[in-house]
Design a protein around this motif. Structure first.
Motif, PDB file in Angstrom:
ATOM      1  N   ARG A 207       2.237   2.910  -9.796  1.00  0.00           N
ATOM      2  CA  ARG A 207       2.623   2.191  -8.589  1.00  0.00           C
ATOM      3  C   ARG A 207       3.333   0.894  -8.958  1.00  0.00           C
ATOM      4  NH1 ARG A 207      -2.492   4.071  -8.151  1.00  0.00           N
ATOM      5  NH2 ARG A 207      -3.219   5.101  -6.254  1.00  0.00           N
TER       6      ARG A 207
ATOM      7  N   SER B  24      -4.476   3.870   7.634  1.00  0.00           N
ATOM      8  CA  SER B  24      -5.570   3.708   6.667  1.00  0.00           C
ATOM      9  C   SER B  24      -6.434   4.961   6.522  1.00  0.00           C
ATOM     10  CB  SER B  24      -6.453   2.528   7.078  1.00  0.00           C
ATOM     11  OG  SER B  24      -7.001   2.739   8.376  1.00  0.00           O
TER      12      SER B  24
ATOM     13  N   ILE C 230      -5.027   9.842  -0.475  1.00  0.00           N
ATOM     14  CA  ILE C 230      -3.710   9.764  -1.110  1.00  0.00           C
ATOM     15  C   ILE C 230      -3.795   8.971  -2.404  1.00  0.00           C
ATOM     16  CG2 ILE C 230      -1.370   8.848  -0.863  1.00  0.00           C
ATOM     17  CD1 ILE C 230      -1.655   9.386   2.186  1.00  0.00           C
ATOM     18  N   ASP C 231      -4.474   7.832  -2.362  1.00  0.00           N
ATOM     19  CA  ASP C 231      -4.627   7.011  -3.575  1.00  0.00           C
ATOM     20  C   ASP C 231      -5.306   7.802  -4.688  1.00  0.00           C
ATOM     21  OD1 ASP C 231      -3.395   4.619  -2.830  1.00  0.00           O
ATOM     22  OD2 ASP C 231      -5.193   3.857  -1.855  1.00  0.00           O
TER      23      ASP C 231
ATOM     24  N   ARG D 205      -5.437   7.165   3.498  1.00  0.00           N
ATOM     25  CA  ARG D 205      -5.007   6.430   2.302  1.00  0.00           C
ATOM     26  C   ARG D 205      -5.947   6.593   1.118  1.00  0.00           C
ATOM     27  NH1 ARG D 205      -3.528   1.533   4.381  1.00  0.00           N
ATOM     28  NH2 ARG D 205      -1.601   2.590   4.966  1.00  0.00           N
TER      29      ARG D 205
ATOM     30  N   VAL E  65       0.847  -1.180   0.000  1.00  0.00           N
ATOM     31  CA  VAL E  65       0.000   0.000   0.000  1.00  0.00           C
ATOM     32  C   VAL E  65       0.886   1.234   0.000  1.00  0.00           C
ATOM     33  CG1 VAL E  65      -1.953  -1.081   1.184  1.00  0.00           C
ATOM     34  CG2 VAL E  65      -0.156   0.048   2.530  1.00  0.00           C
ATOM     35  N   LEU E  66       0.337   2.378  -0.392  1.00  0.00           N
ATOM     36  CA  LEU E  66       1.047   3.646  -0.288  1.00  0.00           C
ATOM     37  C   LEU E  66       1.014   4.133   1.156  1.00  0.00           C
ATOM     38  CD1 LEU E  66      -0.350   5.569  -3.401  1.00  0.00           C
ATOM     39  CD2 LEU E  66       1.779   4.265  -3.243  1.00  0.00           C
ATOM     40  N   GLY E  67       2.092   4.765   1.569  1.00  0.00           N
ATOM     41  CA  GLY E  67       2.146   5.356   2.897  1.00  0.00           C
ATOM     42  C   GLY E  67       1.785   4.398   4.008  1.00  0.00           C
ATOM     43  N   PRO E  68       2.448   3.239   4.109  1.00  0.00           N
ATOM     44  CA  PRO E  68       2.045   2.268   5.130  1.00  0.00           C
ATOM     45  C   PRO E  68       2.089   2.822   6.548  1.00  0.00           C
ATOM     46  CG  PRO E  68       4.189   1.701   4.163  1.00  0.00           C
ATOM     47  CD  PRO E  68       3.582   2.759   3.304  1.00  0.00           C
TER      48      PRO E  68
ATOM     49  N   ARG F 148      -4.607   9.134  12.907  1.00  0.00           N
ATOM     50  CA  ARG F 148      -4.521   9.875  11.645  1.00  0.00           C
ATOM     51  C   ARG F 148      -5.888  10.057  10.990  1.00  0.00           C
ATOM     52  NH1 ARG F 148       0.047   6.736  12.201  1.00  0.00           N
ATOM     53  NH2 ARG F 148       2.002   7.890  12.199  1.00  0.00           N
TER      54      ARG F 148
END
Length: 417
Positions: free
Chosen positions: A223, A206, A212-213, A209, A199-202, A360
């Motif tokens: 990706r 979540s 961001i995606d 995300r 995943v992006l930004g692990p 977050r």
């Protein structure tokens, strides 16, 4: 005279020195009774959180404009050793000469550094960990139009899809489009994010995300998740699954570690090499040694510890400086406290996301978050300069929120000659 030595000219080091002077003056012992010396290899506070932006060479503040007005002695040298038994610091100055400083109290604030890879062709990759390396990337990108055309001339592969990787990847989209065709008729531009995670930004969790995606999709950033780089040349990258991507630009952002000087302090360290400190920034089990910023790990609240970030480095430095002097003068020490943890992630020319708390939870996105990020980068992380009263007042604002509200004018005015 009692001597406090601070190692490091970053956020934590600068504010440790300023915080110590402020506390010493409040105790009536600054100058003749307590001397503060900061030793650093560079002449500037480098605004590392801004090195993903254009013109990285401008993202710095002369240390002498902050330390000089408040009476901090600055030594331009690279520290090579710390002897906690003898209470000495060894360094090498710019002429190659040996420097030896004795201390009564030491603050280690020498920061962190990128873990560079060692795969074949690693010498061909860029990073934005230091001012020099960020400037090298900037120079490289600006020179791309002059290179002989080939499939990957305007392709950038960014390795590491964490905070730094996302910021530089989204920034490179605009830069590459500008240099590929400054007249706006389009151009063959690719940005590819590579990460071992799926995943992006692990580490960002979540919560943000999906946003961001969505931005990554809008910017047409590709990706390559669940893999890494196996090798690189000046013209292409080979991934761990065998895929070959023609690319003139590879930026490495994966992995950070604390300054190697932490290994010379006989204290407990975490997996990042950070020294364990107590609530007063004292290194556990090591008399007369404090640590702050990226070299230290402190408890923020139950189950959560400081991050290697400007957000925690600034207050950690201020608390360390204050408490070193409190220890010397017998005045009240102040336990470390932190603002509510938050992140503000820049995502290109039109997007950003701010989250609140360790979970977050998204607070702002879009233009509101973008404005906040611009204020953080261009105003709030800058120290006051030239004015000793303003500098010491800034050193006394332990809360980032309070320091931000008190921030004066934008950087162009604050740093004018």
């Amino acid at each position: 005279m009692t001597h406090i030595v601070v190692i490091g000219g970053g956020f934590a080091g600068l504010w440790s020195a300023a915080g110590a002077v402020r506390a010493a003056r409040a105790a009536g012992q600054a100058g003749e009774d307590i001397q503060v010396t900061l030793i650093s290899g560079g002449d500037d506070l480098v605004l590392r959180p801004r090195l993903y932006e254009d013109d990285p060479q401008s993202k710095r503040v002369p240390l002498d404009r902050v330390l000089g007005p408040i009476g901090v002695r600055r030594v331009a040298a690279t520290v090579t050793g710390v002897d906690t038994d003898a209470h000495t610091v060894q360094a090498v100055d710019r002429t190659g000469g040996d420097v030896r400083l004795s201390y009564d109290k030491l603050v280690l604030a020498s920061g962190s550094q990128l873990i560079r890879p060692d795969f074949p062709g690693a010498q061909n990759i860029f990073d934005i960990d230091t001012l020099t390396s960020a400037a090298a990337l900037e120079h490289h990108v600006r020179d791309l139009p002059g290179r002989k055309p080939f499939a990957g001339r305007h392709t950038a592969v960014v390795v590491g899809a964490g905070f730094t990787g996302l910021e530089i990847a989204t920034a490179l989209v605009e830069r590459l489009h500008t240099i590929a065709d400054p007249h706006g008729a389009g151009g063959e531009v690719r940005v590819v994010l590579v990460d071992r995670a799926d995943v992006l930004g692990p580490e960002l969790g979540s919560g943000p995300r999906p946003y961001i995606d969505g931005v990554i999709d809008e910017l047409k950033i590709e990706r390559r998740l669940g893999r890494t780089v196996a090798s690189a040349t000046p013209d292409e990258v080979t991934l761990s699954d065998g895929e070959v991507i023609p690319a003139a630009t590879v930026v490495w952002t994966a992995g950070m570690t604390a300054s190697p000087l932490t290994a010379q302090i006989p204290g407990e360290r975490d997996r990042l090499g950070r020294l364990s400190v107590d609530a007063y920034m004292r290194v556990n089990g090591v008399p007369d040694v404090y640590a702050a910023g990226d070299t230290a790990v402190a408890l923020v609240e139950a189950g959560h510890y400081t991050m290697q970030s400007c957000q925690h480095a600034q207050p950690m430095g201020k608390f360390a400086g204050h408490n070193v002097v409190a220890d010397l003068t017998g005045t009240a020490a102040v336990p470390f406290t932190s603002d509510l943890y938050n992140t503000c992630l820049d995502l290109g020319p039109h997007h950003a996301v701010e989250t609140k708390g360790w979970d977050r939870v998204i607070h702002f996105t879009g233009q509101e978050a973008k404005t906040l990020k611009q204020n953080i980068n261009a105003r709030w992380i800058y120290p006051s300069v030239d004015d000793p009263d303003a500098i010491l007042a800034h050193a006394g604002r332990f809360s980032n929120a309070e320091a931000g509200k008190k921030a004066g004018t934008p950087e162009s005015s604050r740093l004018s000659a």
